[in-house]
Design a protein around this motif. Structure first.
Motif, PDB file in Angstrom:
ATOM      1  N   HIS A 150      -6.598 -18.300  -1.031  1.00 23.39           N
ATOM      2  CA  HIS A 150      -5.411 -19.099  -1.336  1.00 23.39           C
ATOM      3  C   HIS A 150      -4.396 -18.303  -2.158  1.00 23.39           C
ATOM      4  O   HIS A 150      -3.519 -18.885  -2.804  1.00 23.39           O
ATOM      5  CB  HIS A 150      -5.816 -20.360  -2.094  1.00 23.39           C
ATOM      6  N   ASP A 151      -4.525 -16.993  -2.144  1.00 30.56           N
ATOM      7  CA  ASP A 151      -3.604 -16.139  -2.882  1.00 30.56           C
ATOM      8  C   ASP A 151      -2.202 -16.283  -2.298  1.00 30.56           C
ATOM      9  O   ASP A 151      -2.001 -16.105  -1.092  1.00 30.56           O
ATOM     10  CB  ASP A 151      -4.078 -14.685  -2.786  1.00 30.56           C
ATOM     11  N   PRO A 152      -1.198 -16.609  -3.126  1.00 31.64           N
ATOM     12  CA  PRO A 152       0.167 -16.756  -2.588  1.00 31.64           C
ATOM     13  C   PRO A 152       0.740 -15.455  -2.034  1.00 31.64           C
ATOM     14  O   PRO A 152       1.666 -15.493  -1.219  1.00 31.64           O
ATOM     15  CB  PRO A 152       0.976 -17.265  -3.798  1.00 31.64           C
ATOM     16  N   LEU A 153       0.192 -14.316  -2.471  1.00 30.86           N
ATOM     17  CA  LEU A 153       0.658 -13.014  -1.970  1.00 30.86           C
ATOM     18  C   LEU A 153      -0.336 -12.425  -0.975  1.00 30.86           C
ATOM     19  O   LEU A 153      -0.421 -11.208  -0.824  1.00 30.86           O
ATOM     20  CB  LEU A 153       0.864 -12.051  -3.140  1.00 30.86           C
ATOM     21  N   PHE A 154      -1.089 -13.271  -0.309  1.00 32.88           N
ATOM     22  CA  PHE A 154      -2.143 -12.793   0.584  1.00 32.88           C
ATOM     23  C   PHE A 154      -1.600 -11.864   1.665  1.00 32.88           C
ATOM     24  O   PHE A 154      -2.136 -10.769   1.892  1.00 32.88           O
ATOM     25  CB  PHE A 154      -2.838 -13.994   1.229  1.00 32.88           C
ATOM     26  N   ILE A 155      -0.535 -12.258   2.338  1.00 33.93           N
ATOM     27  CA  ILE A 155      -0.004 -11.455   3.443  1.00 33.93           C
ATOM     28  C   ILE A 155       0.476 -10.102   2.939  1.00 33.93           C
ATOM     29  O   ILE A 155       0.173  -9.052   3.535  1.00 33.93           O
ATOM     30  CB  ILE A 155       1.133 -12.214   4.153  1.00 33.93           C
ATOM     31  N   ASP A 156       1.207 -10.094   1.824  1.00 30.86           N
ATOM     32  CA  ASP A 156       1.715  -8.824   1.289  1.00 30.86           C
ATOM     33  C   ASP A 156       0.577  -7.898   0.883  1.00 30.86           C
ATOM     34  O   ASP A 156       0.619  -6.686   1.129  1.00 30.86           O
ATOM     35  CB  ASP A 156       2.621  -9.096   0.083  1.00 30.86           C
ATOM     36  N   LYS A 157      -0.471  -8.457   0.278  1.00 34.83           N
ATOM     37  CA  LYS A 157      -1.586  -7.619  -0.162  1.00 34.83           C
ATOM     38  C   LYS A 157      -2.381  -7.081   1.018  1.00 34.83           C
ATOM     39  O   LYS A 157      -2.842  -5.933   0.990  1.00 34.83           O
ATOM     40  CB  LYS A 157      -2.489  -8.421  -1.102  1.00 34.83           C
ATOM     41  N   VAL A 158      -2.555  -7.891   2.048  1.00 33.35           N
ATOM     42  CA  VAL A 158      -3.262  -7.412   3.231  1.00 33.35           C
ATOM     43  C   VAL A 158      -2.514  -6.256   3.865  1.00 33.35           C
ATOM     44  O   VAL A 158      -3.098  -5.212   4.210  1.00 33.35           O
ATOM     45  CB  VAL A 158      -3.458  -8.558   4.244  1.00 33.35           C
ATOM     46  N   ARG A 159      -1.207  -6.408   4.020  1.00 34.58           N
ATOM     47  CA  ARG A 159      -0.414  -5.331   4.618  1.00 34.58           C
ATOM     48  C   ARG A 159      -0.446  -4.077   3.742  1.00 34.58           C
ATOM     49  O   ARG A 159      -0.505  -2.937   4.251  1.00 34.58           O
ATOM     50  CB  ARG A 159       1.027  -5.789   4.833  1.00 34.58           C
ATOM     51  N   ASP A 160      -0.424  -4.249   2.440  1.00 32.24           N
ATOM     52  CA  ASP A 160      -0.429  -3.101   1.523  1.00 32.24           C
ATOM     53  C   ASP A 160      -1.745  -2.330   1.631  1.00 32.24           C
ATOM     54  O   ASP A 160      -1.758  -1.112   1.808  1.00 32.24           O
ATOM     55  CB  ASP A 160      -0.219  -3.604   0.095  1.00 32.24           C
ATOM     56  N   ILE A 161      -2.887  -3.030   1.553  1.00 32.90           N
ATOM     57  CA  ILE A 161      -4.182  -2.357   1.525  1.00 32.90           C
ATOM     58  C   ILE A 161      -4.544  -1.794   2.897  1.00 32.90           C
ATOM     59  O   ILE A 161      -5.007  -0.651   3.006  1.00 32.90           O
ATOM     60  CB  ILE A 161      -5.256  -3.330   1.017  1.00 32.90           C
ATOM     61  N   VAL A 162      -4.315  -2.560   3.957  1.00 30.99           N
ATOM     62  CA  VAL A 162      -4.615  -2.049   5.290  1.00 30.99           C
ATOM     63  C   VAL A 162      -3.731  -0.850   5.608  1.00 30.99           C
ATOM     64  O   VAL A 162      -4.161   0.112   6.264  1.00 30.99           O
ATOM     65  CB  VAL A 162      -4.446  -3.159   6.339  1.00 30.99           C
ATOM     66  N   GLY A 163      -2.499  -0.867   5.121  1.00 31.56           N
ATOM     67  CA  GLY A 163      -1.630   0.293   5.298  1.00 31.56           C
ATOM     68  C   GLY A 163      -2.183   1.537   4.631  1.00 31.56           C
ATOM     69  O   GLY A 163      -2.071   2.653   5.163  1.00 31.56           O
ATOM     70  N   LEU A 164      -2.808   1.380   3.466  1.00 31.40           N
ATOM     71  CA  LEU A 164      -3.435   2.530   2.798  1.00 31.40           C
ATOM     72  C   LEU A 164      -4.613   3.057   3.607  1.00 31.40           C
ATOM     73  O   LEU A 164      -4.849   4.272   3.647  1.00 31.40           O
ATOM     74  CB  LEU A 164      -3.904   2.123   1.399  1.00 31.40           C
ATOM     75  N   TYR A 165      -5.365   2.157   4.244  1.00 29.14           N
ATOM     76  CA  TYR A 165      -6.510   2.595   5.045  1.00 29.14           C
ATOM     77  C   TYR A 165      -6.059   3.330   6.311  1.00 29.14           C
ATOM     78  O   TYR A 165      -6.605   4.378   6.659  1.00 29.14           O
ATOM     79  CB  TYR A 165      -7.372   1.397   5.445  1.00 29.14           C
ATOM     80  N   LEU A 166      -5.093   2.753   7.003  1.00 33.82           N
ATOM     81  CA  LEU A 166      -4.684   3.312   8.291  1.00 33.82           C
ATOM     82  C   LEU A 166      -3.707   4.475   8.141  1.00 33.82           C
ATOM     83  O   LEU A 166      -3.748   5.415   8.946  1.00 33.82           O
ATOM     84  CB  LEU A 166      -4.064   2.215   9.157  1.00 33.82           C
ATOM     85  N   TYR A 167      -2.846   4.405   7.148  1.00 31.28           N
ATOM     86  CA  TYR A 167      -1.823   5.449   6.968  1.00 31.28           C
ATOM     87  C   TYR A 167      -1.805   5.901   5.512  1.00 31.28           C
ATOM     88  O   TYR A 167      -0.877   5.569   4.754  1.00 31.28           O
ATOM     89  CB  TYR A 167      -0.439   4.934   7.385  1.00 31.28           C
ATOM     90  N   PRO A 168      -2.822   6.625   5.059  1.00 36.75           N
ATOM     91  CA  PRO A 168      -2.862   7.061   3.657  1.00 36.75           C
ATOM     92  C   PRO A 168      -1.688   7.978   3.336  1.00 36.75           C
ATOM     93  O   PRO A 168      -1.265   8.783   4.171  1.00 36.75           O
ATOM     94  CB  PRO A 168      -4.201   7.803   3.559  1.00 36.75           C
ATOM     95  N   PRO A 169      -1.132   7.869   2.134  1.00 33.65           N
ATOM     96  CA  PRO A 169       0.015   8.715   1.767  1.00 33.65           C
ATOM     97  C   PRO A 169      -0.371  10.184   1.651  1.00 33.65           C
ATOM     98  O   PRO A 169      -1.527  10.528   1.420  1.00 33.65           O
ATOM     99  CB  PRO A 169       0.445   8.139   0.411  1.00 33.65           C
ATOM    100  N   GLN A 170       0.618  11.049   1.811  1.00 39.96           N
ATOM    101  CA  GLN A 170       0.395  12.481   1.686  1.00 39.96           C
ATOM    102  C   GLN A 170       0.203  12.870   0.225  1.00 39.96           C
ATOM    103  O   GLN A 170       0.755  12.261  -0.679  1.00 39.96           O
ATOM    104  CB  GLN A 170       1.594  13.242   2.268  1.00 39.96           C
ATOM    105  N   ARG A 171      -0.603  13.915   0.008  1.00 37.12           N
ATOM    106  CA  ARG A 171      -0.862  14.457  -1.330  1.00 37.12           C
ATOM    107  C   ARG A 171      -1.281  13.352  -2.297  1.00 37.12           C
ATOM    108  O   ARG A 171      -0.787  13.248  -3.425  1.00 37.12           O
ATOM    109  CB  ARG A 171       0.352  15.216  -1.878  1.00 37.12           C
ATOM    110  N   ALA A 172      -2.168  12.503  -1.825  1.00 38.11           N
ATOM    111  CA  ALA A 172      -2.662  11.399  -2.640  1.00 38.11           C
ATOM    112  C   ALA A 172      -4.092  11.082  -2.224  1.00 38.11           C
ATOM    113  O   ALA A 172      -4.531  11.429  -1.122  1.00 38.11           O
ATOM    114  CB  ALA A 172      -1.775  10.162  -2.500  1.00 38.11           C
ATOM    115  N   LEU A 173      -4.798  10.438  -3.123  1.00 38.51           N
ATOM    116  CA  LEU A 173      -6.176  10.056  -2.891  1.00 38.51           C
ATOM    117  C   LEU A 173      -6.279   8.531  -2.949  1.00 38.51           C
ATOM    118  O   LEU A 173      -5.773   7.919  -3.892  1.00 38.51           O
ATOM    119  CB  LEU A 173      -7.083  10.694  -3.949  1.00 38.51           C
ATOM    120  N   VAL A 174      -6.909   7.934  -1.940  1.00 44.77           N
ATOM    121  CA  VAL A 174      -7.095   6.487  -1.899  1.00 44.77           C
ATOM    122  C   VAL A 174      -8.553   6.197  -2.228  1.00 44.77           C
ATOM    123  O   VAL A 174      -9.461   6.614  -1.512  1.00 44.77           O
ATOM    124  CB  VAL A 174      -6.731   5.901  -0.524  1.00 44.77           C
ATOM    125  N   LEU A 175      -8.782   5.502  -3.337  1.00 45.77           N
ATOM    126  CA  LEU A 175     -10.125   5.191  -3.797  1.00 45.77           C
ATOM    127  C   LEU A 175     -10.336   3.679  -3.807  1.00 45.77           C
ATOM    128  O   LEU A 175      -9.505   2.939  -4.341  1.00 45.77           O
ATOM    129  CB  LEU A 175     -10.373   5.750  -5.204  1.00 45.77           C
TER     130      LEU A 175
END
Length: 362
Positions: A150-175
């Motif tokens: 029931h998180d009001p920012l559910f959609i934004d958070k899903v897009r943010d985290i899945v984006g890190l998994y599928l398209y990790p940023p350059q010169r950065a580490l995703v933990l």
């Protein structure tokens, strides 16, 4: 002596050839149907019946039979004809009544119906009910659980985290960071009985408790390597020490993106001050009640399945030693968990599920 008229070479249209090629190549086709399709295709390519029989390792009469069937009926002639058998004793109306009763009602004396109770209610036998349920994939004895965020920012958070998994940023580490808290050191009250041919390993259901420990872990989502640290307590002080460990193990020239849940120890003032002093660390919180978005949870599941669940530990120290052994082995053979589903696919699936439960009438 009268001779049967010779059946001409099959003329296969492009549409028929596509169907025949599909039958011949599809791995789920029945072997008999695939063989018939290959016979017709070879005849259509100009091969003689005797040559096709030798190539297919069948009798020449078999080749003639399917050539005649194809000539008279087309591709439908290659399908199996209805076989004689005992006529159905249960009509469509009875099947529909069983399905409707299974889906729309419950017995007064139980939470779900069984084959026996349904047989008594409908007047059919238990075997018939079982066959109907299997045919329509109905399993009243099974149940599953679900939980929606029931998180009001559910959609934004899903897009943010899945984006890190599928398209990790350059010169950065995703933990992916989380804690597996309150891991119990359980000692079985009797020795394990080892596996034998025809018999699984057996263990006593009762146990003795010897304390708990908590594992703080960070999983590199790209390489599968992990950083682990154990503490007997689970507070923000221990989490801060773990953050120091992460900082010591990450090259200083890289940005660090941490995926974490909304546990209280992750948001205390000391932790917030720690992140303010280190701008290269970026925090991404998962939606509430959506731990499935955190990949480290899958790593915890592997730890539980492979090292903890079937173990017997006489002390917390012995439990921690076993966990460290698992972590050391994982470091030598890391394997990442590959995220494949896009954010749009996840949101579409949840939307369909919400429509189903809203229209269920309950």
């Amino acid at each position: 002596m009268l001779r049967r008229p010779r059946v001409p070479v099959p003329v296969v249209t492009p549409a028929q050839r596509e169907i025949l090629l599909g039958w011949a190549r599809r791995p789920t086709s029945a072997q008999g149907l695939a063989l018939r399709a290959r016979i017709i295709l070879r005849l259509a390519d100009g091969h003689r019946s005797a040559a096709v029989a030798r190539q297919m390792q069948v009798h020449r009469q078999t080749v003639s039979k399917w050539r005649e069937r194809f000539h008279s009926q087309g591709v439908d002639g290659l399908l199996d004809e209805p076989r004689p058998g005992q006529p159905r004793k249960i009509g469509d109306a009875q099947v529909e009544a069983v399905i409707a009763r299974t889906l729309e009602s419950k017995p007064s004396e139980a939470t779900h119906c069984s084959t026996r109770s349904m047989a008594r209610a409908t007047g059919l036998n238990q075997t018939a009910i079982s066959r109907i349920w299997r045919a329509f994939a109905l399993q009243p004895h099974r149940t599953e659980s679900f939980k929606l965020s029931h998180d009001p920012l559910f959609i934004d958070k899903v897009r943010d985290i899945v984006g890190l998994y599928l398209y990790p940023p350059q010169r950065a580490l995703v933990l992916s960071v989380d804690e597996k808290s309150q891991i119990q050191a359980l000692e079985r009250t009797a020795p394990l009985l080892p596996m034998r041919p025809g018999q699984a390993e057996r263990r006593a259901p009762d146990y003795l408790r010897h304390g708990t420990t908590s594992l703080f872990a960070a999983l590199d989502t790209k390489t599968g390597k992990g950083i682990g640290q154990m503490h007997r307590r689970h507070r923000s002080a221990e989490f801060r020490r773990f953050l120091d460990t992460i900082e010591d193990n990450v090259p200083p020239e890289l940005d660090v993106h941490l995926i974490m849940d909304n546990y209280a120890t992750h948001k205390t003032p000391p932790i917030q001050r720690w992140f303010v002093k280190r701008p290269r660390f970026h925090v991404h919180f998962t939606p509430t009640a959506a731990s499935w978005l955190n990949l480290v949870e899958r790593w915890f599941a592997a730890l539980t399945e492979k090292r903890i669940r079937r173990g017997s530990f006489r002390s917390t120290r012995e439990l921690e030693t076993a966990i460290r052994t698992f972590l050391d082995h994982h470091k030598t053979q890391p394997k990442p968990f590959v995220w494949t589903k896009s954010a749009d696919a996840i949101l579409d699936s949840l939307a369909r599920y919400c429509r189903r439960i809203n229209d269920s009438g309950h």
